[in-house]
Design an enzyme around this catalytic site. Sequence first.
Site: not given
Length: 806
Positions: A495, A520, A617
């Site tokens: 992706l 992930k 973040d």
Amino acid sequence: MGKKRIVFFAYLPFFTIFMSFSFAGITKESPFSIGQTLSSSNGVYELGFFSLNNSQNQYLGIWFKSIIPQVVVWVANREKPVTDSAANLGISSNGSLLLSNGKHGVVWSTGDIFASNGSRAELTDHGNLVFIDKVSGRTLWQSFEHLGNTLLPTSIMMYNLVAGEKRGLTAWKSYTDPSPGEFVALITPQVPSQGIIMRGSTRYYRTGPWAKTRFTGSPQMDESYTSPFILTQDVNGSGYFSFVERGKPSRMILTSEGTMKVLVHNGMDWESTYEGPANSCDIYGVCGPFGLCVVSIPPKCKCFKGFVPKFAKEWKKGNWTSGCVRRTELHCQGNSSGKDANVFYTVPNIKPPDFYEYANSQNAEECHQNCLHNCSCLAFSYIPGIGCLMWSKDLMDTRQFSAAGELLSIRLARSELDVNKRKMTIVASTVSLTLFVIFGFAAFGFWRCRVEHNAHISNDAWRNFLQSQDVPGLEFFEMNAIQTATNNFSLSNKLGPGGFGSVYKARNGKLQDGREIAVKRLSSSSGQGKQEFMNEIVLISKLQHRNLVRVLGCCVEGTEKLLIYGFLKNKSLDTFVFDARKKLELDWPKRFEIIEGIARGLLYLHRDSRLRVIHRDLKVSNILLDEKMNPKISDFGLARMFQGTQYQEKTRRVVGTLGYMSPEYAWTGVFSEKSDIYSFGVLLLEIISGKKISSFSYGEEGKALLAYAWECWCETREVNFLDQALADSSHPSEVGRCVQIGLLCVQHEPADRPNTLELLSMLTTTSDLPLPKKPTFVVHTRKDESPSNDSMITVNEMTESVIQGR
């Protein structure tokens, strides 16, 4: 008091316009005019005329003399500004202080006081404007008895039942309008007293009852909290509340949004040591009668044991204000001990409900017995510093903290507890039978487990470790299943890049069991080790909110570390905002919904979750979108948890994404809620403009995104800053407001930025906004440079900088 009056007739007109006079005191012979100031003898406070938002309107007020920017703590004519340059404050013929608007009459006065000749007005070292009678020496009038939105040390909020008097704080209408707003702060005449904030005629927030040194409704006021507050009550029906100064300038303010703050100046900034309301559970009565607000576990509203929602359908929709009702009615007979006898169920970590009554009891057991034998007593609590409190009315405005708080014992019908005992008996029997069957297969299972032991040892080790971290319901996936689903992590299933690795989808987006997932895969060269991997698993597993990504599980085999998420078809926000074609799918209303959703997710992290998380973040590529374009904050590998009253932390290892990092974090390693607010401001401006912070350049000077946003806002050209794809779907005033909010978030000083609760209020209301200061921390990458050229910065000699490019 203060310096001698300066008299220099030849240049008087010049100095009246361009500088201030230092004034000793106000007498009948020497009125006080625009351009003059009156200082306290210690030089801390100053009285003078001021204007707001560059307006022609002038107000007479008191402020901290040496603190910049100016902080006004009291306003005389808050409802009626003066507009005439000839306005002055003087003493009338009948001996009262009055403020006249030149030829336009009196706009404010102290009322008829009838002071003697020679009486004068002075500013004390505590910031109190006093009018003193020369003959008797008595104080005839003082500003401390006419409070505005600020309480200073030695000033007092109070009530007097005999005289029918009460004195509290009244918020400004907005940051630029000091006229009375809709919020008022008072202390109540209950015993013990508590602080309340009223919104019009309804309660908006309360502190919980006072327990000698603390308010019981504020979990930050634990045993380690050094309370600045003093609250006393006497037998004559009076109560007095104030707070003490501990060597630094301090103030307590009621903001125009209805938040009470205690602020202390550290020499550079104002630091908040107390805020209320701090999160959505602090809003009065949010869960209704007999409802319990638990901010860390969604849905936040629950019914007490023995109670059920009054209107079940509304409750499921998230409309909790109708509260809960008893499942089993009470049959109270005082000291009955039979099957119909009542019992008490104790709930820990509670903010005591409203409408309590003080009962004279020597200890907790006596408090219990007194409530048990009083059929009108629905609950009791024995609180150190108070004693026994009882409730005979609906339990209203109750919340449960993750720590601290009080014990609350609620009266229930005995059958409510008997039901649980019967359930436990059934469960115990079922468990026994199940264990018998399980042991029957144990021999066969043992042999099979030995065969597969080596293949699973890594997963088992991580599973044990995660169980020790209290991560319930986390699924451990097999590597073979993930490899099969992703076609062995093929490029066709990739992706895109994610924080510390790449993200893959399963073939057709699904596992064999039909679940849609995204994987992930952490890169071995990414720099993310066990700590960051654990961070992401633990945090996302414990945090549950509609605007946060949801992790399903993980897989660890050898050096491979995988995180398994629910698959979101629309990927990340940056794939829309920065794509010339796909950005057309996000019109202005949808983008605003996304902005608000991100803010709500951030509020949950900062204020509403029991963990109190700083993301560190926050950026456009870390916002995922579901099929309905609802935003989900993701990538918690760098997040940090705060405990108790902690509001900031310092690290030697600064990590994050250049451009989104706040100045104080990038250069000193200090991060807090305000660091995430800075990142949100950058993200907000990117969403509005459709431009990247890392590559945007405007004009011959090559202005970066923040500089261009500032220029457009200053020149009221916010529409020029807007992504042109939104021109037909946006409203200029709404765009301008959002640009201003973004600029407020990216101000250089953390204290100048709004907190998350204030941020959401700015986005969801139309109240006036404060004026932002020019952003001074601007990171820019020229178009002919690689982003990596700017990707490393040095914080200090002890800091390792790992700055990840977008």
